[in-house]
Scaffold this motif. Structure first.
Motif, short mmCIF file in Angstrom:
data_model
loop_
_atom_site.label_atom_id
_atom_site.label_comp_id
_atom_site.label_asym_id
_atom_site.label_seq_id
_atom_site.Cartn_x
_atom_site.Cartn_y
_atom_site.Cartn_z
N ASP A 163 0.80 -1.23 0.00
CA ASP A 163 0.00 0.00 0.00
C ASP A 163 0.83 1.27 0.00
N PHE A 164 1.97 1.28 0.68
CA PHE A 164 2.77 2.51 0.74
C PHE A 164 3.14 2.96 -0.67
N TYR A 184 -1.72 5.52 -7.27
CA TYR A 184 -3.12 5.37 -7.65
C TYR A 184 -4.04 6.04 -6.64
N ASP A 185 -5.13 6.62 -7.13
CA ASP A 185 -6.13 7.22 -6.27
C ASP A 185 -7.06 6.16 -5.66
N ASP A 186 -7.33 5.10 -6.42
CA ASP A 186 -8.22 4.04 -5.97
C ASP A 186 -7.38 2.87 -5.45
N ALA A 209 -6.23 -0.91 -7.02
CA ALA A 209 -4.81 -1.16 -7.28
C ALA A 209 -4.36 -2.45 -6.62
N ARG A 210 -4.77 -2.67 -5.37
CA ARG A 210 -4.45 -3.93 -4.69
C ARG A 210 -4.93 -5.12 -5.51
N ALA A 211 -6.18 -5.06 -5.92
CA ALA A 211 -6.77 -6.18 -6.65
C ALA A 211 -6.06 -6.41 -7.98
N ALA A 227 0.89 -2.27 -15.78
CA ALA A 227 1.46 -2.97 -14.63
C ALA A 227 1.80 -4.38 -15.04
N ALA A 228 2.84 -4.94 -14.43
CA ALA A 228 3.30 -6.26 -14.82
C ALA A 228 3.84 -7.02 -13.63
#
Length: 425
Positions: free
Chosen positions: A16-17, A23-25, A29-31, A84-85
């Motif tokens: 998360d950091f 990313y704003d969302d 982003a995690r998902a 993203a990769a």
């Protein structure tokens, strides 16, 4: 960290950091990153191998339309939409790239020469980047990679350049200790487009995607990149991309005509590029230049006027003069439409999506905000600077015209091409 651990780390918030700075969302982003590592874990060649997360942004062009191939200078900005990769080194000699929504690309490291670069455009770019890095002394090796892109293809946001830089970034960190300079990754991408795809592009797109931020890119013999303040911070305005519906992916000949016609003016002076000619020499020779085509002269006129606008915009951004910046953006767009003439395909009198979008922008915004033809042109993409109090109305109006999702805000981002730090390090 193997793929299973990476999936858990992304989904549980251990990234998360870093993700919060990109990313704003944050939940999305995690998902997204958890899904990437989960997809990679399903490939039989991955097993318990160490995996890594990467991301490369798309870019917008603020000023300097079609100056890059004439050793001009441009202002561009990395945006919040990216590729993203998740990747891991493997055995054998094959590079495998699985991109959501696209066919899987498999390239043998033993067949990277330009004459073996047939097949898909993506495969050609993949081969081209790998070939360039190998020829410049960098170590190659096999890897498998899963990607998810938020950058619309063919919309002028440099989805191809971001992909090229991503491949180089993976090679840099998996096989070269992360030592390949970002400019080299950008040059590998341009080489792939020029030599393996046959597209005469400059270096702006790849450099902007690689370095991040709002950047003044001087494309002289030895390119330089300087960071600038963001355009929209604390101004009450948002940047919006409007897609009129035409992809620019198959417009190579139209782009090539701009390159060739500008070069024809340079050759008149015995030079290779307009940068070598200089503004004063060009205007002094205008009567003699009329022996060339009018369009070639007009395109050169755009080059020299746009060159000065880039300098002026860089100064306005540094001094925080938003109103001056806004007016420069408007003039840049008008010059592209009238003098560079990349608003519509030659002969396409009945189909002119870019002028149509610009006309609607004029109707909606009047003298507020700004709007300009964006990127390579011809294919129907416009960048608008919209006052925040008009943003919902602006987006709704274009949704009615072209359908949902064809007009959307983009945000400047400081981060460029990066390896995401592992929570275990």
């Amino acid at each position: 960290m193997n793929a299973s651990a990476a999936t858990s780390a992304a989904g549980s918030g251990l990234l998360d950091f870093t993700l919060a700075s990109l990313y704003d969302d944050l939940p999305s982003a995690r998902a997204r990153y958890a899904e990437l590592s989960s997809s990679l874990s399903q490939l039989p060649e991955i097993g318990d191998k160490e995996v890594f997360f990467f991301r490369v942004p798309g870019r917008i062009e603020l000023c300097g339309n079609h100056l890059d191939h004439q050793q001009g200078h441009v202002i561009a900005a990395a945006i919040d939409r990216d590729i993203a990769a998740c990747a891991a080194a493997t055995e054998g000699d094959t590079v495998t790239v699985r991109s959501a929504g696209y066919p899987t690309e498999c390239v043998s490291l033993s067949t990277l020469s330009p004459d073996s670069a047939g097949g898909s455009c993506t495969g050609a770019l993949l081969r081209g980047v790998l070939f360039y890095l190998r020829e410049h002394g960098y170590r190659l090796g096999p890897f498998s990679c899963c990607t998810r892109s938020q950058i619309p293809g063919g919309a002028g946001l440099s989805s191809s350049a971001a992909f090229e830089v991503l491949i180089g970034l993976v090679i840099s960190h998996l096989y070269n200790g992360g030592t390949i300079p970002l400019q080299t990754l950008a040059e590998a991408g341009r080489f792939a487009e020029n030599e393996f795809l046959g597209k005469p592009s400059g270096l702006m797109d790849q450099l902007a995607c690689a370095t991040g931020g709002v950047v003044l890119i001087d494309l002289a013999e030895k390119p330089t990149v300087r960071q600038l303040p963001a355009l929209t911070t604390d101004t009450g305005h948002s940047l919006v991309i409007v897609e009129a519906g035409d992809s620019h992916a198959a417009l190579g000949s139209a782009y090539a005509s701009i390159v060739e016609e500008m070069a024809s003016v340079a050759r008149f002076f015995g030079k290779r590029t307009l940068r070598e000619v200089g503004r004063a020499a060009f205007f002094d020779a205008l009567p003699d230049l009329l022996t060339l085509s009018d369009r070639a002269v007009l395109r050169a006129f755009h080059y020299f006027e746009e060159f000065d606008r880039v300098t002026a915009l860089a100064g306005a951004l540094r001094s925080g003069h938003f109103e001056a910046s806004r007016q420069i953006l408007r003039k840049s767009g008008l010059s592209s439409l009238c003098f560079l003439q990349n608003g519509a395909l030659p002969g396409a009198a009945e189909h002119q999506p870019v002028p149509l979008v610009l006309a609607v922008c004029e109707h909606l915004l009047g003298d507020r905000g700004a709007y300009r033809l964006h990127g390579g042109g011809f294919g129907g993409t416009v960048l608008a600077l919209v006052p925040d109090d008009q943003l919902p109305y602006f987006l709704k109006a274009f949704s009615r015209l072209f359908g949902e999702g064809r007009a959307y805000p983009v945000h400047e981002r400081a981060a460029g091409a990066i390896l995401l730090p592992s929570p275990n390090r």
